[in-house]
Write a protein that holds these residues in place. Structure first.
Motif, PDB file in Angstrom:
ATOM      1  N   GLU A 193     -14.680 -32.011 -28.220  1.00 28.89           N
ATOM      2  CA  GLU A 193     -15.827 -31.105 -28.265  1.00 28.89           C
ATOM      3  C   GLU A 193     -16.987 -31.711 -27.486  1.00 28.89           C
ATOM      4  OE1 GLU A 193     -18.600 -28.683 -31.505  1.00 28.89           O
ATOM      5  OE2 GLU A 193     -17.231 -30.262 -32.177  1.00 28.89           O
ATOM      6  N   LEU A 194     -17.564 -30.905 -26.618  1.00 24.88           N
ATOM      7  CA  LEU A 194     -18.710 -31.311 -25.809  1.00 24.88           C
ATOM      8  C   LEU A 194     -19.965 -30.682 -26.405  1.00 24.88           C
ATOM      9  CD1 LEU A 194     -19.624 -32.686 -23.113  1.00 24.88           C
ATOM     10  CD2 LEU A 194     -19.198 -30.498 -21.996  1.00 24.88           C
ATOM     11  N   LYS A 195     -20.980 -31.490 -26.669  1.00 22.02           N
ATOM     12  CA  LYS A 195     -22.185 -30.957 -27.306  1.00 22.02           C
ATOM     13  C   LYS A 195     -23.311 -31.988 -27.239  1.00 22.02           C
ATOM     14  CE  LYS A 195     -22.266 -30.832 -31.827  1.00 22.02           C
ATOM     15  NZ  LYS A 195     -21.954 -30.673 -33.261  1.00 22.02           N
ATOM     16  N   TYR A 196     -24.494 -31.593 -27.716  1.00 19.73           N
ATOM     17  CA  TYR A 196     -25.599 -32.529 -27.880  1.00 19.73           C
ATOM     18  C   TYR A 196     -25.656 -32.987 -29.336  1.00 19.73           C
ATOM     19  CZ  TYR A 196     -27.681 -31.788 -23.268  1.00 19.73           C
ATOM     20  OH  TYR A 196     -27.908 -31.766 -21.916  1.00 19.73           O
TER      21      TYR A 196
ATOM     22  N   LYS B 166     -26.821 -30.654 -17.205  1.00 20.08           N
ATOM     23  CA  LYS B 166     -26.986 -29.913 -18.459  1.00 20.08           C
ATOM     24  C   LYS B 166     -25.629 -29.766 -19.146  1.00 20.08           C
ATOM     25  CE  LYS B 166     -31.203 -29.600 -17.218  1.00 20.08           C
ATOM     26  NZ  LYS B 166     -32.141 -30.604 -17.772  1.00 20.08           N
ATOM     27  N   ILE B 167     -25.595 -30.093 -20.416  1.00 20.52           N
ATOM     28  CA  ILE B 167     -24.341 -30.111 -21.165  1.00 20.52           C
ATOM     29  C   ILE B 167     -24.224 -28.850 -22.035  1.00 20.52           C
ATOM     30  CG2 ILE B 167     -22.976 -31.367 -22.881  1.00 20.52           C
ATOM     31  CD1 ILE B 167     -23.272 -32.834 -20.223  1.00 20.52           C
ATOM     32  N   PRO B 168     -23.201 -28.027 -21.816  1.00 23.34           N
ATOM     33  CA  PRO B 168     -22.980 -26.872 -22.689  1.00 23.34           C
ATOM     34  C   PRO B 168     -22.270 -27.304 -23.978  1.00 23.34           C
ATOM     35  CG  PRO B 168     -21.264 -26.958 -21.043  1.00 23.34           C
ATOM     36  CD  PRO B 168     -22.195 -28.114 -20.741  1.00 23.34           C
ATOM     37  N   THR B 169     -22.264 -26.423 -24.960  1.00 24.64           N
ATOM     38  CA  THR B 169     -21.494 -26.670 -26.181  1.00 24.64           C
ATOM     39  C   THR B 169     -20.164 -25.964 -26.056  1.00 24.64           C
ATOM     40  OG1 THR B 169     -23.495 -26.869 -27.530  1.00 24.64           O
ATOM     41  CG2 THR B 169     -21.435 -26.404 -28.686  1.00 24.64           C
TER      42      THR B 169
ATOM     43  N   PHE C 211     -14.831 -32.121 -18.371  1.00 21.01           N
ATOM     44  CA  PHE C 211     -15.691 -32.678 -17.329  1.00 21.01           C
ATOM     45  C   PHE C 211     -15.610 -31.867 -16.040  1.00 21.01           C
ATOM     46  CE2 PHE C 211     -16.198 -35.512 -13.654  1.00 21.01           C
ATOM     47  CZ  PHE C 211     -17.490 -35.943 -13.863  1.00 21.01           C
ATOM     48  N   LYS C 212     -14.397 -31.577 -15.579  1.00 22.77           N
ATOM     49  CA  LYS C 212     -14.234 -30.853 -14.318  1.00 22.77           C
ATOM     50  C   LYS C 212     -14.833 -29.454 -14.369  1.00 22.77           C
ATOM     51  CE  LYS C 212     -10.226 -32.995 -12.087  1.00 22.77           C
ATOM     52  NZ  LYS C 212      -8.834 -32.758 -11.603  1.00 22.77           N
ATOM     53  N   LYS C 213     -14.727 -28.812 -15.498  1.00 27.02           N
ATOM     54  CA  LYS C 213     -15.206 -27.433 -15.606  1.00 27.02           C
ATOM     55  C   LYS C 213     -16.708 -27.349 -15.835  1.00 27.02           C
ATOM     56  CE  LYS C 213     -14.441 -23.089 -18.083  1.00 27.02           C
ATOM     57  NZ  LYS C 213     -13.679 -22.401 -19.157  1.00 27.02           N
ATOM     58  N   ASN C 214     -17.264 -28.282 -16.626  1.00 29.32           N
ATOM     59  CA  ASN C 214     -18.634 -28.110 -17.098  1.00 29.32           C
ATOM     60  C   ASN C 214     -19.644 -29.118 -16.557  1.00 29.32           C
ATOM     61  OD1 ASN C 214     -18.125 -25.964 -19.315  1.00 29.32           O
ATOM     62  ND2 ASN C 214     -16.624 -27.553 -19.785  1.00 29.32           N
ATOM     63  N   VAL C 215     -19.166 -30.259 -16.079  1.00 26.84           N
ATOM     64  CA  VAL C 215     -20.093 -31.314 -15.668  1.00 26.84           C
ATOM     65  C   VAL C 215     -20.005 -31.594 -14.173  1.00 26.84           C
ATOM     66  CG1 VAL C 215     -20.836 -33.691 -16.073  1.00 26.84           C
ATOM     67  CG2 VAL C 215     -19.931 -32.337 -17.976  1.00 26.84           C
ATOM     68  N   LEU C 216     -18.813 -31.813 -13.667  1.00 22.84           N
ATOM     69  CA  LEU C 216     -18.639 -32.188 -12.257  1.00 22.84           C
ATOM     70  C   LEU C 216     -19.278 -31.201 -11.272  1.00 22.84           C
ATOM     71  CD1 LEU C 216     -17.468 -34.211 -10.245  1.00 22.84           C
ATOM     72  CD2 LEU C 216     -15.308 -32.931 -10.328  1.00 22.84           C
TER      73      LEU C 216
ATOM     74  N   ASP D   8      -7.904 -33.404 -22.114  1.00 25.42           N
ATOM     75  CA  ASP D   8      -8.983 -32.536 -22.577  1.00 25.42           C
ATOM     76  C   ASP D   8     -10.339 -32.988 -22.032  1.00 25.42           C
ATOM     77  OD1 ASP D   8      -7.208 -30.963 -24.006  1.00 25.42           O
ATOM     78  OD2 ASP D   8      -7.512 -32.053 -25.891  1.00 25.42           O
ATOM     79  N   VAL D   9     -10.565 -34.293 -22.027  1.00 30.83           N
ATOM     80  CA  VAL D   9     -11.824 -34.842 -21.510  1.00 30.83           C
ATOM     81  C   VAL D   9     -11.960 -34.530 -20.021  1.00 30.83           C
ATOM     82  CG1 VAL D   9     -13.078 -36.988 -21.009  1.00 30.83           C
ATOM     83  CG2 VAL D   9     -12.043 -36.640 -23.256  1.00 30.83           C
TER      84      VAL D   9
END
Length: 296
Positions: free
Chosen positions: A111-114, A101-104, A217-222, A212-213
């Protein structure tokens, strides 16, 4: 006979160029100009939504597929294999889509988003398909409903995504991966996730330059990865790492995904290929290689 073959080859090259030019203008400037009501009106005549889409696109390109034989041939030779109505459920059932699940969130210029495709919005959905006679057929898909996909934006410009195109064009490199895997380019970690799920993959080393990428990734996806323990991320320039460190890693399989599309990928592809000879026992693969080779 040889003269006829040269004429045929020249005509095919002309057709390839024309189709690419028309599609480039469409995808870059008005990918969502085909509307649902137009599709529905044509489909009332008993044709599929996919065929209705092809007719509308051909008309928008100024092709007369009824009275002009050249236009009719172009339509028949390209459009049938070029345009595809896709099933959103197939992609929503992809393991990454189901489990991650991807947060904004925004960090620095990243910027990470859908993002989303609108109903009947066209987009590149796979590698270019080349026929035996040399026709290069782009692959364009559309959905009949809105389709949401994860994305990373750089300076408000979409840079990295996980769309049907990424899923389709990475299938072979996912299926072939084994042992100690090295991948150049992190993005949203789709490739990293998919290969980390394989029992025959022992470790995944990711080389990514953008701090930044990596942080996003490490904080929100991994943390959502079931096999996060297999993954090691190195912040470095890909070509510097390839030249100075790759041979020390004893990697079994290398996948490179550093470019946005073919236009910016050819030079980087050729440069990375030059490092293969340093690791003769390693299997090397490249994102959208089939499309890139059409231009090399």
């Amino acid at each position: 006979m040889e003269y006829d073959n040269k004429i045929t080859t020249y005509k095919i090259k002309e057709d390839n160029y024309k189709v690419f030019a028309l599609l480039s203008n469409y995808l870059n400037h008005a990918p969502d100009f085909i509307k649902e009501e137009e599709i529905s009106e044509i489909a009332q005549n008993g044709v599929s939504s996919e065929y209705a889409f092809k007719l509308l696109l051909a008309s928008a390109f100024g092709l007369d597929i009824v009275d002009n034989m050249d236009d009719k041939e172009l339509f028949n030779k390209y459009f049938d294999q070029m345009i595809h109505q896709l099933d959103a459920n197939i992609y929503y059932n992809n393991p990454y889509y189901k489990n991650i699940k991807i947060p904004t969130i925004k960090i620095g210029n990243s910027e990470l988003k859908y993002e989303n495709y609108k109903p009947f919005e066209g987009f590149v959905c796979n590698d270019i398909f080349q026929t035996e006679e040399g026709r290069q057929i782009p692959q364009v898909g559309f959905f009949d409903t809105e389709f949401m996909f994860p994305a990373i934006l750089e300076n408000d410009r979409i840079w990295m995504t996980i769309t049907p195109n990424e899923i389709e064009t990475m299938k072979e490199a996912v299926d072939q991966a084994f042992g100690s895997v090295l991948t150049y380019g992190l993005g949203l970690g789709y490739y990293t996730y998919m290969v980390s799920e394989k029992d025959n993959v022992e470790s995944v080393t990711v080389v990514e330059m953008n701090e930044d990428v990596i942080h996003l990734f490490k904080k929100n996806v991994l943390p959502q990865f079931r096999n996060a323990h297999k993954i090691n991320i190195i912040q470095a320039d890909a070509f510097e790492y390839a030249g100075q460190h790759m041979t020390q890693g004893n990697y079994d399989f290398v996948f490179t995904d550093l470019w946005h599309d073919v236009s910016d990928g050819i030079d980087m592809y050729l440069k990375m290929k030059s490092y293969e000879k340093q690791s003769p026992d390693t299997v090397f693969t490249y994102w959208i290689q089939k499309s890139i080779l059409c231009y090399c």
